[in-house]
Design a protein around this motif. Sequence first.
Motif: not given
Lengths: 314, 213
Positions: A91-97
């Motif tokens: 997902r896009r929000v997973d980038r930081r993870v």
Amino acid sequence: MIDFLRANMNLVIAIGGVFLLLIIATVSCAILKKRKPENDYNELGLRIRTWWIIVVIFAVSLLSCIEMFLVFMVFASFLAMKEYFSLIPTRRVDRRVLLWAYLAIPIQYWWIYDDWFGMFIIFVPVYMFLLIGLRLVLVGQTEGFLRSAGTIHWGLMMTVFSLSHIACLYLIPLDEGTGISWKTLVFYLMFLTQINDVAQYVWGKSFGKFKVIPHISPNKTVAGLVGGVVSTIILAVVLGPFFTPLNFCQSMFAGLIIGLGGFFGDITISALKRDLKIKDSGSFLPGHGGILDRLDSLTFTAPLFLHFLRYIYT
Amino acid sequence: MNSILRYIWFEIFVKGVVLVVLGLNIRNRCRLHRHKQIILVANHNSHLDTLVLMSLFPYKEMNNIRPVAAMDYFLENPVRRWFAEKIVRIVPLSRHLRSVRVDPLKSCSDALKEGYSLILYPEGTRGNPEKLKDFKTGISHLLKRFPDIVVVPVFMHGLGKALPKGEFLLVPFYCDIFVGEPFFWQGDRVEFMETLNQSMNDLAKQGDFKAWN
């Protein structure tokens, strides 16, 4: 120079042997091309050329020092992880993870350099496991949370935790002056794992009839599995005295776990690829596919081999 | 001085990052090098697009390629302006029509007349990551003037994940690049846009990439 050769005699001879094998492979491929121009040997030629590059880099980093070898392994883990994260749905929000997952690679290898086995063995399964979950919670998007948490941690376990066990052989206590060192152990593990792959393929192609697991990999046959494992056990016993402190029975067992582990590592990555509906995991290694296609067996054999040695020697 | 910085930036830094941090899977790369002067048309997801596309060419060939970029964004502040003009050597394009008498494509036409190849993003903006938008028709006006320059369509996937619009941290991802069959202006604007959109969609389908949200 003389001291270095004396201390690493077995390893130098072994790596010389691998280069000899590569020369034979290169020459036979050239002869095949000439004799039977109607067949296409480009794939085979590419595969051998890539092997040359892998072996040269591996040999240089293994022969020099532990720091070089750790850098080599960090890089291998990084490439495998990058390939994995590019393949799976994220997902896009997973980038930081994902960035945290990448940062875990040098840290995991640092524990080996620091001689801290306790931390090495829990860092990814405990701390990274908790951190990934925590960071995903802070991101605040619940849709797809479980899928992200599961896939990211599975990737960390395969490409960082499992593969780092190869370098962790550095921490096995060994008697000095025997010509056997962590370097010969690494060579023993990597060589047997790769030969096991080849042996399973050749036995399967020559005598394969009954499929072991047709739903995951239609090319895996009973003859390939049994023939491969038996060949690996024989080779493990023959090479054992030169590269490991293991006795006859222990070498046999090492061959057995490398043979079986290699098979299961291979089909695990096959299952992943089948799930994602792709053939090769990438094109980083021309003729082989992606880096995961090459390292698949090691994700199983490395932890099994290391922990087997630890049961005996610590 | 600027050309030394440009060399260091592209040959060492960009090519290094592309090789180590990103990694490319390129299909039909040879199609890029068939013609001397080309208009490279690509989908746009990230600032990395231009850098990666330029890194596909050897330095000498790359010096002949200039990316067309939005004037309002790249010439906005002095540092960005210096970087865009002297290092990347963009062809500035105004996104807002100020007057009917001003030719908005003049800068592109001039660059083509001087023999430069161009990199164009007809989507107009980076937009949502990994989503293909309809192409704006400005490109057909340009091609009408230069019917003997070949168009090379390129579809990229992955860079929008590595560095999407509005983010500043680069996360490593492999990038897939599909180079399409080069084609010329066929004499009709509608037909040309159809060919271009069709070719882009076909390239996108080759990859069968899932939507990214």
